[in-house]
Design a protein around this motif. Structure first.
Motif, PDB file in Angstrom:
ATOM      1  N   PRO A  17      -9.704 -11.628 -11.282  1.00 13.05           N
ATOM      2  CA  PRO A  17     -10.972 -10.460 -10.980  1.00 13.05           C
ATOM      3  C   PRO A  17     -10.451  -9.145 -10.494  1.00 13.05           C
ATOM      4  N   HIS A  18      -9.686 -10.305  -9.326  1.00 14.08           N
ATOM      5  CA  HIS A  18      -9.624  -9.032  -7.874  1.00 14.08           C
ATOM      6  C   HIS A  18      -8.749  -7.763  -7.769  1.00 14.08           C
ATOM      7  N   HIS A  19      -8.267  -7.683  -9.584  1.00 14.27           N
ATOM      8  CA  HIS A  19      -7.472  -6.313  -9.582  1.00 14.27           C
ATOM      9  C   HIS A  19      -8.096  -5.668  -9.753  1.00 14.27           C
ATOM     10  N   TRP A  20      -9.403  -5.951 -10.877  1.00 18.87           N
ATOM     11  CA  TRP A  20     -10.277  -5.052 -11.591  1.00 18.87           C
ATOM     12  C   TRP A  20     -10.410  -4.182 -10.832  1.00 18.87           C
ATOM     13  N   ALA A  21     -10.405  -4.167  -9.340  1.00 23.20           N
ATOM     14  CA  ALA A  21     -10.940  -2.825  -8.782  1.00 23.20           C
ATOM     15  C   ALA A  21     -10.583  -1.474  -9.357  1.00 23.20           C
ATOM     16  N   LYS A  22      -8.975  -1.315  -9.524  1.00 24.21           N
ATOM     17  CA  LYS A  22      -8.597  -0.270 -10.313  1.00 24.21           C
ATOM     18  C   LYS A  22      -9.566  -0.189 -11.823  1.00 24.21           C
ATOM     19  N   LEU A 178      -0.169   7.722  -5.493  1.00 21.37           N
ATOM     20  CA  LEU A 178      -0.319   6.447  -5.353  1.00 21.37           C
ATOM     21  C   LEU A 178       0.945   5.780  -5.980  1.00 21.37           C
ATOM     22  N   ALA A 179       0.965   6.075  -7.388  1.00 17.64           N
ATOM     23  CA  ALA A 179       2.070   5.058  -8.219  1.00 17.64           C
ATOM     24  C   ALA A 179       3.565   5.215  -6.988  1.00 17.64           C
ATOM     25  N   GLU A 273      -6.794  -0.375  -4.943  1.00 15.37           N
ATOM     26  CA  GLU A 273      -7.062  -1.773  -4.480  1.00 15.37           C
ATOM     27  C   GLU A 273      -6.727  -1.641  -2.701  1.00 15.37           C
ATOM     28  N   TYR A 274      -6.044  -1.132  -1.493  1.00 12.83           N
ATOM     29  CA  TYR A 274      -6.822  -1.006  -0.250  1.00 12.83           C
ATOM     30  C   TYR A 274      -7.478  -0.519  -0.309  1.00 12.83           C
ATOM     31  N   SER A 281     -11.509   4.467   4.782  1.00 14.18           N
ATOM     32  CA  SER A 281     -11.522   4.740   2.759  1.00 14.18           C
ATOM     33  C   SER A 281     -12.893   4.410   2.127  1.00 14.18           C
ATOM     34  N   GLN A 282     -13.291   3.832   2.823  1.00  8.84           N
ATOM     35  CA  GLN A 282     -14.603   3.245   1.952  1.00  8.84           C
ATOM     36  C   GLN A 282     -15.353   4.395   2.453  1.00  8.84           C
TER      37      GLN A 282
END
Length: 302
Positions: A17-22, A178-179, A273-274, A281-282
């Motif tokens: 679930p931590h990858h769902w940020a994308k 980004l890629a 995610e970073y 960034s925030q």
């Protein structure tokens, strides 16, 4: 056995679930179309987010099943639930098949039919990337950028708004950057020699090329943003268009910062995610939101 002790926890961990940020990218069209006050559309965007997240998790289950024996020999991946035995392979099959089907069912009942096409395209491309495209240089970068782009497109289709050509162009250049950044981070972990990187179509010395191409595409995205701000459409839609020029400064700051941080070895994860975890960034993202709101709703004597 561990598989009998914690199947629920192991199942959730394998979903990552931590990858769902994308998948927060699905909300971009909602924001750019200024439909964030429409509760119905906000809920539809949330459903789209859930669909992409379930689809992605199904892919993680499939990858872990495919790489099960290799993960058991790996220093860190052997701790994954399937590899360690904390989750039974039968439950892995349930996750690999059931989660994508759940995503499709959710989309079928609650979202427009064209969203199903976008979601299915995302899932197929995600599998193609995992099984083949990630080993082909340049094709892997394009595949990653399209995966990012499909999230944005899915968000637009889910709420029934059109993506402007400006947003498409901006996203294409930014996501390619980004890629390249994602691949650059992986290459930085090598010895930077002539040996081919395992599982990838690159050699260590390609890091300089990744850096140049990534920065060039990031710069192109800022140029597109500047052209958009100067377009007639913006003059009609925003009360104080000149405020939006601050977005270019913020984008220049952020893209330069993240690439320099990557070169220093400070970025160790997926760049999206970073960005969502990094404090600077925030703050940059918050400034962008404030600039857009001020430009849209306030008339300033500039």
């Amino acid at each position: 056995m561990a598989a009998e002790r914690a199947p629920v926890g192991g199942f959730i961990r394998t979903m990552r679930p931590h990858h769902w940020a994308k998948n927060l990218l699905v909300f971009v069209p909602l924001l750019t179309a200024h439909e964030y006050e429409n509760l119905t559309l906000v809920l539809q965007a949330c459903v789209a987010f859930a669909c992409f997240s379930l689809c992605a998790s199904g892919g993680y289950f499939l990858n872990d099943l495919k790489d099960l024996e290799a993960d058991r020999q790996h220093d860190t991946k052997r701790n994954r639930p399937l590899a360690s035995g904390a989750l039974a392979p039968s439950l892995g099959v349930v996750g690999a098949i059931g989660l994508p089907l759940a995503a499709l069912a959710l989309a079928w009942f609650y979202l427009p039919r064209p969203f199903l096409i976008v979601l299915a395209s995302y899932f197929v491309l995600n599998l193609s990337y995992s099984f083949a495209l990630k080993r082909i240089f340049t094709a892997d970068v394009l595949a990653l950028s399209v995966l990012y782009m499909l999230r944005v497109l899915g968000g637009a289709v889910a709420i029934g708004v059109d993506l402007s050509s400006w947003l498409l162009a901006f996203c294409i250049f930014l996501f390619i950057s980004l890629a390249y950044l994602k691949r650059y981070i992986e290459l930085r972990k090598t010895d930077n020699g002539s040996d081919k990187v395992r599982g990838r179509g690159y050699v260590g010395v390609d890091t300089d090329s990744m850096f140049i191409l990534g920065v060039a595409n990031a710069t192109a995205s800022v140029v597109v943003l500047a052209l958009f701000i100067n377009s007639p459409e913006v003059e009609l839609e925003y009360s104080s268009r000149d405020v939006l020029w601050g977005l270019c400064l913020v984008m220049i700051f952020w893209t330069n910062r993240v690439w320099i941080a990557a070169r220093r070895g400070d970025v160790l994860e997926d760049p999206v995610e970073y960005a969502l975890r990094d404090r600077a960034s925030q703050i940059a993202g918050l400034i962008c939101v404030v600039l857009v709101l001020v430009a849209r709703y306030f008339v300033l004597p500039l």
